[in-house]
Design an enzyme around this catalytic site. Structure first.
Site, mmCIF file in Angstrom:
data_model
loop_
_atom_site.group_PDB
_atom_site.id
_atom_site.type_symbol
_atom_site.label_atom_id
_atom_site.label_comp_id
_atom_site.label_asym_id
_atom_site.label_seq_id
_atom_site.Cartn_x
_atom_site.Cartn_y
_atom_site.Cartn_z
ATOM 1 N N LYS A 12 -13.700 12.284 -0.553
ATOM 2 C CA LYS A 12 -14.331 11.602 -1.690
ATOM 3 C C LYS A 12 -15.655 12.235 -2.106
ATOM 4 O O LYS A 12 -16.111 12.031 -3.232
ATOM 5 C CB LYS A 12 -14.488 10.113 -1.409
ATOM 6 C CG LYS A 12 -13.156 9.373 -1.522
ATOM 7 C CD LYS A 12 -13.344 7.933 -1.925
ATOM 8 C CE LYS A 12 -12.027 7.252 -2.211
ATOM 9 N NZ LYS A 12 -11.167 7.161 -1.002
ATOM 10 N N SER A 70 -17.046 -0.359 -0.218
ATOM 11 C CA SER A 70 -17.509 -0.537 1.150
ATOM 12 C C SER A 70 -16.995 0.620 1.985
ATOM 13 O O SER A 70 -17.163 0.663 3.184
ATOM 14 C CB SER A 70 -17.009 -1.860 1.714
ATOM 15 O OG SER A 70 -15.619 -1.942 1.539
ATOM 16 N N GLU A 98 1.995 6.072 0.715
ATOM 17 C CA GLU A 98 1.187 4.856 0.714
ATOM 18 C C GLU A 98 1.635 3.924 1.834
ATOM 19 O O GLU A 98 2.723 4.085 2.391
ATOM 20 C CB GLU A 98 1.230 4.167 -0.657
ATOM 21 C CG GLU A 98 2.584 3.627 -1.057
ATOM 22 C CD GLU A 98 2.569 2.977 -2.445
ATOM 23 O OE1 GLU A 98 1.497 2.668 -2.975
ATOM 24 O OE2 GLU A 98 3.675 2.779 -2.984
ATOM 25 N N GLY A 152 1.719 -2.096 1.072
ATOM 26 C CA GLY A 152 1.212 -2.097 -0.302
ATOM 27 C C GLY A 152 1.867 -1.010 -1.108
ATOM 28 O O GLY A 152 1.219 -0.044 -1.508
ATOM 29 N N ASP A 165 2.684 -0.572 -4.110
ATOM 30 C CA ASP A 165 2.576 -0.781 -5.558
ATOM 31 C C ASP A 165 2.843 0.503 -6.350
ATOM 32 O O ASP A 165 3.412 0.454 -7.440
ATOM 33 C CB ASP A 165 1.212 -1.356 -5.931
ATOM 34 C CG ASP A 165 0.081 -0.421 -5.553
ATOM 35 O OD1 ASP A 165 -0.117 -0.216 -4.335
ATOM 36 O OD2 ASP A 165 -0.576 0.121 -6.449
ATOM 37 N N SER A 210 -6.996 13.048 5.027
ATOM 38 C CA SER A 210 -7.971 12.764 3.971
ATOM 39 C C SER A 210 -9.328 12.260 4.442
ATOM 40 O O SER A 210 -10.299 12.325 3.688
ATOM 41 C CB SER A 210 -7.366 11.788 2.965
ATOM 42 O OG SER A 210 -6.878 10.640 3.621
HETATM 43 C C1 PLP Z 1 -9.987 6.718 -0.828
HETATM 44 C C2 PLP Z 1 -9.169 7.305 0.252
HETATM 45 C C3 PLP Z 1 -7.786 7.558 0.081
HETATM 46 C C4 PLP Z 1 -7.036 7.193 -1.184
HETATM 47 O O1 PLP Z 1 -7.520 7.935 -2.282
HETATM 48 P P1 PLP Z 1 -7.174 7.499 -3.784
HETATM 49 O O2 PLP Z 1 -7.847 8.512 -4.617
HETATM 50 O O3 PLP Z 1 -7.711 6.104 -3.976
HETATM 51 O O4 PLP Z 1 -5.694 7.501 -3.912
HETATM 52 C C5 PLP Z 1 -7.098 8.169 1.108
HETATM 53 N N1 PLP Z 1 -7.707 8.481 2.279
HETATM 54 C C6 PLP Z 1 -9.021 8.246 2.479
HETATM 55 C C7 PLP Z 1 -9.612 8.619 3.786
HETATM 56 C C8 PLP Z 1 -9.799 7.647 1.477
HETATM 57 O O5 PLP Z 1 -11.102 7.410 1.692
#
Ligand code: PLP
Length: 333
Positions: free
Chosen positions: A55, A80, A206, A210, A212, A306
């Protein structure tokens, strides 16, 4: 066909802005993981990114495009989770003010981490106050610019640099597996994969609780759900975004789901065999590879890990339920 929110050139531009600022994270390999999945797996290690998650890329890319007035006033975000820290650090690197709106029952460690990056944290009561209204009032009163966690072109383009780096490093892949919440990461990565390797299969992953996004793509419209109960707290979104959804519709081949038990098992494998501390949401794509949910036999596969932000006591509690001999064996590669 209406224009999508981003294209490949936006990701290339984002990558230039992030050069020397975001980490170019490594691509990890494991013969044990390959044997387990029957494929050749390339793990893009975004848990080793600044703030511990991809992010940072989107947050930094968005703030770096603020004009003078926006820089003078500052930025606001509600989160958060990892987006809060991404915005806090990105604002500090630009020397601008950041206000982060968090629920007052958010983990103390996350509030402290966000303050640690120099942001002002505004707490609200999630049962009696509406954070959107609170945020909008704050933003208007003080001229702050709101950066949402996924539904913003600059955020989506920034997240796409994850896939750009992966392809730059390893070349063409047969399948790319990406964790999916609101679709910021997947929309950016899918844009890159489609532009560079039209034959690469793009799969979003996902939480089962959830699904969706799976339902939204199947029905052709955004399906909203109640906040799902899952340990994947970074993917507890209720709906895809208005900007991310059309990109997913156009570029993504398939959405698969994994259960919390499969996430826990994968966390145990990643830390035990590969020595990588990955948070539950960060394991989504890897779990899909290990459970055979994504049919990968004989393929070259990219997997985005991620993020790695998880309370260590919580982590220990979760993985203590997996078999000890699975997690304590020596690194075999
Ligand atoms: C936010 C996040 C996601 C999901 O990302 P999106 O862009 O909302 O699909 C996946 N893994 C981690 C570690 C995140 O912080």
């Amino acid at each position: 066909m209406s224009r999508l929110a981003i294209d490949y050139d936006d990701v290339v531009a984002a990558h230039r802005r992030l050069a020397g600022i975001a980490h170019h994270t490594p691509v990890l390999r494991s013969a044990t993981a390959d044997a387990r999945s029957g494929a050749v797996l390339h793990f893009k290690a975004e848990h080793l990114q600044r703030v511990g998650a991809f992010k940072f890329r989107g947050g930094y890319n968005a703030i770096s495009q603020f004009d003078r007035d926006q820089r003078v006033a500052g930025v606001i975000a509600f989160s958060s989770g990892n987006h809060a820290q991404a915005i806090a650090l990105s604002a500090r690197l630009h020397g601008i003010r950041a206000v982060i709106v968090m629920p007052e029952d958010a983990p103390a460690i996350k509030i402290a981490a966000t303050r640690g990056y120099g942001a002002e944290v505004v707490l609200y009561d999630r049962y009696t106050q509406d954070r959107e209204t609170l945020g909008r009032e704050l933003a208007e009163a003080e001229g702050l610019t709101l950066i949402p966690p996924f539904d913003h072109p600059h955020v989506m383009a920034g997240q796409g640099t994850v896939a750009k780096e992966l392809f730059d490093d390893v070349g063409e892949l047969d399948t790319l597996l990406v964790p999916l919440g609101g679709g910021g990461l997947l929309s950016g990565c899918a844009t890159v994969a489609r532009a560079r390797y039209p034959r690469c299969r793009i799969v979003g992953v996902e939480p089962e609780a959830g699904n969706d996004a799976q339902r939204s793509l199947a029905s052709g419209e955004i399906v909203a759900i109640d906040t799902p109960r899952t340990i994947a707290d970074g993917a507890q979104t209720q709906a895809l975004g208005r900007l991310t959804f059309p990109v997913l519709q156009q570029c993504v081949d398939e959405i698969v789901t994994v259960s919390d038990a499969e996430l826990v098992e994968t966390m145990g494998f990643l830390v035990g065999r590969m020595k990588q501390l990955v948070e539950p949401t960060g394991c989504l794509a890897a779990a899909a590879a290990f459970t055979g949910r994504a049919r990968l036999e004989g393929q070259r596969v990219g997997i985005v890990l991620s993020g790695g932000n998880v309370d260590l006591n919580h982590f220990a509690e979760l993985i203590s339920t997996t078999a000890v001999d699975e997690t304590t064996r020596a690194y075999q590669d």
